[in-house]
Design an enzyme around this catalytic site. Structure first.
Site, PDB file in Angstrom:
ATOM      1  N   ILE A   1       0.833  -1.198   0.000  1.00 32.64           N
ATOM      2  CA  ILE A   1       0.000   0.000   0.000  1.00 32.64           C
ATOM      3  C   ILE A   1       0.869   1.250   0.000  1.00 32.64           C
ATOM      4  O   ILE A   1       0.636   2.194  -0.772  1.00 32.64           O
ATOM      5  CB  ILE A   1      -0.944   0.001   1.211  1.00 32.64           C
ATOM      6  CG1 ILE A   1      -1.911  -1.180   1.126  1.00 32.64           C
ATOM      7  CG2 ILE A   1      -1.720   1.313   1.301  1.00 32.64           C
ATOM      8  CD1 ILE A   1      -2.791  -1.359   2.358  1.00 32.64           C
TER       9      ILE A   1
ATOM     10  N   ARG B   1      -4.297   2.205  10.724  1.00 31.55           N
ATOM     11  CA  ARG B   1      -4.904   1.721  11.972  1.00 31.55           C
ATOM     12  C   ARG B   1      -5.085   2.908  12.915  1.00 31.55           C
ATOM     13  O   ARG B   1      -4.199   3.759  13.040  1.00 31.55           O
ATOM     14  CB  ARG B   1      -4.021   0.658  12.651  1.00 31.55           C
ATOM     15  CG  ARG B   1      -3.984  -0.672  11.934  1.00 31.55           C
ATOM     16  CD  ARG B   1      -5.327  -1.401  12.022  1.00 31.55           C
ATOM     17  NE  ARG B   1      -5.294  -2.693  11.363  1.00 31.55           N
ATOM     18  CZ  ARG B   1      -5.652  -2.899  10.104  1.00 31.55           C
ATOM     19  NH1 ARG B   1      -6.040  -1.864   9.364  1.00 31.55           N
ATOM     20  NH2 ARG B   1      -5.611  -4.112   9.579  1.00 31.55           N
TER      21      ARG B   1
ATOM     22  N   ASP C   1      -9.259   7.730   8.057  1.00 29.87           N
ATOM     23  CA  ASP C   1     -10.193   6.678   7.650  1.00 29.87           C
ATOM     24  C   ASP C   1     -10.349   5.649   8.757  1.00 29.87           C
ATOM     25  O   ASP C   1     -11.161   4.748   8.657  1.00 29.87           O
ATOM     26  CB  ASP C   1      -9.692   5.997   6.371  1.00 29.87           C
ATOM     27  CG  ASP C   1     -10.693   4.967   5.855  1.00 29.87           C
ATOM     28  OD1 ASP C   1     -11.837   5.355   5.558  1.00 29.87           O
ATOM     29  OD2 ASP C   1     -10.328   3.769   5.763  1.00 29.87           O
TER      30      ASP C   1
ATOM     31  N   GLU D   1     -13.194   3.317  17.118  1.00 25.66           N
ATOM     32  CA  GLU D   1     -14.242   3.242  16.088  1.00 25.66           C
ATOM     33  C   GLU D   1     -15.221   2.102  16.307  1.00 25.66           C
ATOM     34  O   GLU D   1     -16.298   2.077  15.706  1.00 25.66           O
ATOM     35  CB  GLU D   1     -13.612   3.104  14.704  1.00 25.66           C
ATOM     36  CG  GLU D   1     -12.863   1.807  14.480  1.00 25.66           C
ATOM     37  CD  GLU D   1     -12.164   1.778  13.125  1.00 25.66           C
ATOM     38  OE1 GLU D   1     -12.377   0.808  12.382  1.00 25.66           O
ATOM     39  OE2 GLU D   1     -11.417   2.719  12.806  1.00 25.66           O
TER      40      GLU D   1
ATOM     41  N   HIS E   1     -13.747   4.028   7.777  1.00 21.32           N
ATOM     42  CA  HIS E   1     -13.021   2.810   7.414  1.00 21.32           C
ATOM     43  C   HIS E   1     -13.462   2.297   6.041  1.00 21.32           C
ATOM     44  O   HIS E   1     -13.742   1.111   5.860  1.00 21.32           O
ATOM     45  CB  HIS E   1     -13.245   1.718   8.460  1.00 21.32           C
ATOM     46  CG  HIS E   1     -12.037   0.848   8.649  1.00 21.32           C
ATOM     47  ND1 HIS E   1     -11.483   0.583   9.873  1.00 21.32           N
ATOM     48  CD2 HIS E   1     -11.270   0.179   7.753  1.00 21.32           C
ATOM     49  CE1 HIS E   1     -10.438  -0.212   9.729  1.00 21.32           C
ATOM     50  NE2 HIS E   1     -10.293  -0.473   8.448  1.00 21.32           N
TER      51      HIS E   1
END
Length: 816
Positions: A640, A719, A743, A748, A780
């Site tokens: 990523i 994360r 994100d 969360e 997310h």
């Protein structure tokens, strides 16, 4: 219900009914000591609490009237004194819970229509495993137009406090949505809904005669599970009819090709001028024997495993489809070719000497006749499954097939060797040396179809992937897959997109039971009977949950994500539960989302969108900066991080990175590796693309923020635990961090993926973040692209298949 009772001084009216109706009639309440003013909020709250426990709640009240009053009127039911609430429970039977689960797997949606309170209905639906996020009441239905209701019935499965006319409207609007509706009922007032449904089902024990007359069928035992069994029997009947038709028609097709081909070849092959490969009596016998001795046993084929795990059949589906044409054509061709081969090989010499050997020609006809029967027998044993290979089930599971095949061969032997039958069927005994070629006809009849099945099974999954990539989700896509018996898998935290992608790619390999509930120690018993569970990042795979799962028989935790921080790996290892994950799906999805957050924060797209919708076309406050020439720091250069770096290079940015492992590919891309402190000091934009480990937890703290450039942009799509959120909030307020894109969020759980639009947020830190104008938060969704979800589903299913076959998995997560 109200009753009038005689008293010594006064008469008394006792009333019982639904709490909400009774509350309108009461003015006072009796608290055990005396009459008090009605405390409606407290009573209503208690009634709601009882209803939430799946209790059917009744309210009771009374009223004193003069002794001379002997008749009740509607006016008497006002000014009552509230006495109390009574809760009754009729817990769902175990077979009903199992039946609802079977309905889900079968693609049959269960809808609850009840007169109970909404909270009661919702609680019972939850116990049954039905989707009960929303409940529509009869009062709400009464205000809806047919168009509004037509939209709602697609998403709501629990209807409470309904009247009979509402039941009728629900049925008709479901039909308008294209559903086949089976409606149950027992009362006189249910008759219109039962009549309107595609299949009205009356209760045989408690049902009225009117409801039975209006229905298509009567349920003798009043058990919902019986309906599910009927669905399974219906699917089995359809399957066997389809098998019988697919088996029978090649008989006619093969004979037609054999005779027609011989007629067309007669000008070129002298043997066909003398006699056709089959005599008329042979054709009549093949049709009769095939129908009686082979097709009837095929109709008696036992139920296939997993019938209720297949999707419903399209009611518009025709018997004559591409599979039908392909299968019938293939078998007919094999039958004709083998008949030609046998007849010509053994009969050609009958004309070799110039004189016609009539006896040899009859023998060759008999051999062709026998070879056609052997091709039929070969096809019979593979025709027992339309899609699955014949090697995946026992050849002895249907003894009628073996009996029919044995009788067919016995009859053929008699026709060939018994003299009076030879005269009747115009056959002749042939040399024993011919038998090898005749019996070999079994091979093309069997293996040609087996190869066709294998080829189209092989291409079916690829076709499904292509349909998904091109946004096509056909509602009646085949969901059949050969191989070992499907493994039951409980899929927690499932969303509609999970169901869509997993169902299409699964193709019957596994028995997927989708549950919207998040995995916790409380919900873990829902996995009972499933050797595997599939979980997501927010599921609680703690020791407590794992203990319950182990007791329920779970042997595998299949993560449909890359991260595994939510799993207690030590506890899983102690309990002998394997853990597998999806190590990579689409790195482009997360990298592109991070770039999107940068563009949104820089160019204020979110603010511009809201402003333009209010017809405010001012540019004040929307100014950004050029990305070209800026320094972007990337923490983590895995797949990523590398994709993200390439995107930033495309904007003309200078990219620096920090990682414990230096990527040669990243270095070739032009990324400069620097110490973490240097990255903080030189970066205009910092993007976190690393996993959460004990070393990286809260790597962004007040101390590290102080080393950053004033006004830096911070992006976290990895994360939530990577950053100390309160410290970041203070830095945004002070201006040290000029823009923040998240994100992920450390707290969360229970917030992201949920609709909390009508609920207060109890997280003060998150509330502060949402109020800051230079903060953009997505819930997310960085992974949430069609390609990424497709890859996740595909790898997860491959993990399940590998574990089922081998007991181990390539993508297993090991203890550090």
């Amino acid at each position: 219900m109200a009753t009038l009772h005689a008293g010594e001084v006064d008469n008394v009216i006792y009333v019982k009914g639904s709490p909400e109706r009774m509350f309108q009639m009461c003015q006072t309440q009796f608290d055990g000591n005396g009459v008090q003013a009605l405390d409606l909020p407290a009573i209503a709250a208690k009634a709601a609490e009882m209803a939430g426990q799946a209790l059917r709640v009744l309210a009771m009240a009374r009223k004193r009237v003069p002794r001379e009053q002997t008749v009740l009127s509607e006016q008497d039911l006002q000014g009552l004194m509230f006495l109390g609430l009574q809760g009754m429970i009729d817990p769902p039977r175990e077979e009903a819970i199992a039946a609802v689960a079977d309905c889900k797997q079968a693609g049959v949606r269960a809808v609850m229509i009840t007169g109970d309170h909404g909270r009661t209905a919702q609680a019972i639906a939850g116990q049954l495993g039905m989707a009960a996020d929303r409940v529509l009441t009869g009062e709400q239905l009464a205000t809806m137009s047919d168009e509004q209701l037509r939209e709602e019935v697609e998403h709501v499965s629990v209807f409470a406090r309904v009247a009979p006319e509402h039941k009728y409207r629900i049925a008709t609007q479901l039909q308008q949505r294209g559903h086949i509706v089976a409606m149950t009922g027992d009362g006189v007032n249910d008759a219109p809904a039962l009549k309107a449904a595609n299949i009205g089902i009356a209760m045989g024990i408690t049902g009225t005669e009117v409801s039975k007359e209006a229905s298509s069928m009567v349920l003798a035992d009043d058990n919902f599970a019986t309906i599910v069994k009927a669905v399974e029997e219906g699917r089995n009947a359809w399957n066997n009819i389809e098998k019988a038709i697919l088996y029978t028609l090649p008989t006619n097709g093969g004979q037609a090709l054999l005779i027609g081909g011989a007629v067309l070849a007669a000008p070129f092959v002298s043997l066909f001028n003398e006699a056709l490969p089959l005599a008329p009596v042979h054709i009549l016998w093949i049709n009769m024997a095939d129908s009686v001795l082979l097709t009837l046993p095929l109709i008696m084929e036992p139920k296939e495993a997993g019938l209720l795990r297949q999707p419903p059949r399209n009611p518009r589906e025709k018997i004559v489809n591409r599979l039908f044409v392909r299968r019938v054509g293939l078998v007919s061709l094999m039958m004709a070719l083998w008949g030609f081969l046998v007849y010509y090989v053994f009969g050609a010499s009958a004309l070799a000497s110039g004189a016609k050997d009539t006896g040899l020609i009859v023998q060759a006809q008999t051999a062709a006749f026998m070879s056609v029967i052997w091709v039929h027998l070969g096809y019979l044993f593979t025709a027992r499954r339309i899609h699955a290979s014949a090697f995946t089930f026992s050849p002895f599971s249907n003894p009628w097939i073996l009996l029919g095949a044995g009788l067919t061969l016995l009859c053929q032997a008699a026709i060939t060797y018994v003299p009076f039958l030879q005269d009747l069927f115009r056959t002749a005994a042939f040399p024993a040396a011919w038998w090898w070629l005749i019996i070999a006809g079994f091979i093309p009849g069997f293996f040609a179809v087996e190869f066709e099945k294998w080829w189209f099974r092989r291409t079916a999954e690829t076709s499904t992937l292509d349909r998904i990539r091109h946004h096509e989700f056909p509602p009646w896509a085949p969901n059949r897959h050969p191989g070992p018996l499907p493994m039951k898998v409980t899929v927690f935290s499932s969303k509609p997109h999970d169901v869509a992608f997993f169902d299409r790619l699964n193709a019957g390999r596994h028995q997927l039971d989708f549950l919207p509930e998040r995995l916790t120690p409380r919900t873990a018993p829902l996995a009972r009977g499933a050797p595997a569970v599939c979980v997501f990042v927010h599921d609680e795979v703690s020791r407590a949950a794992l203990d319950v799962l182990a007791e329920a028989g779970v042997k595998l935790i299949a993560l449909r994500c890359a991260g595994f921080n939510n799993v207690d790996l030590r506890a899983a290892s102690d309990l002998g539960i394997a853990v597998v994950r999806v190590p990579a799906y689409s790195p482009h999805a997360v990298a592109e989302h991070a770039a999107g957050l940068i563009l949104t924060l820089n160019r204020k797209y979110h603010r511009a969108y809201a402003r333009i919708r209010e017809r405010n076309f001012s540019l004040d406050g929307l100014m950004g900066f050029d990305l070209h020439g800026r320094t972007v720091g990337v923490l983590g250069t895995g797949k990523i991080g590398l994709c993200f770096a390439r995107i930033m290079h495309g904007f003309g940015c200078k990219v620096v990175a920090c990682d414990t492992c230096v990527s040669e590919e990243a270095a070739r891309t032009g990324i400069a590796y620097v110490p973490w402190e240097t990255l903080l000091e030189v970066s205009d934009i910092i993007s976190l693309q690393c996993p959460l480990t004990p070393q990286t937890r809260h790597i962004i703290t007040a101390a590290s923020i102080a080393r950053m450039k004033p006004g830096v942009m911070l992006i976290n799509t990895s994360r939530g635990g990577l950053i100390d959120t309160p410290a970041v909030v203070e830095a945004v307020k002070s201006g040290q961090i000029g823009a923040l894109g998240l994100d992920v969020y450390e707290e969360e759980e229970g917030v992201f993926y949920e609709d909390l639009s009508e609920h207060p947020l109890n997280d003060d830190v998150l509330v502060q973040l949402l109020m800051l104008p230079n903060v953009v938060i997505t819930s997310h969704q960085a992974f949430f692209t069609r390609d990424a979800v497709l890859s996740i589903a595909q790898t997860t299913l491959e993990n399940l298949t590998e574990f089922q076959a081998q007991g181990v998995c390539t993508h297993a997560v090991k203890l550090p």
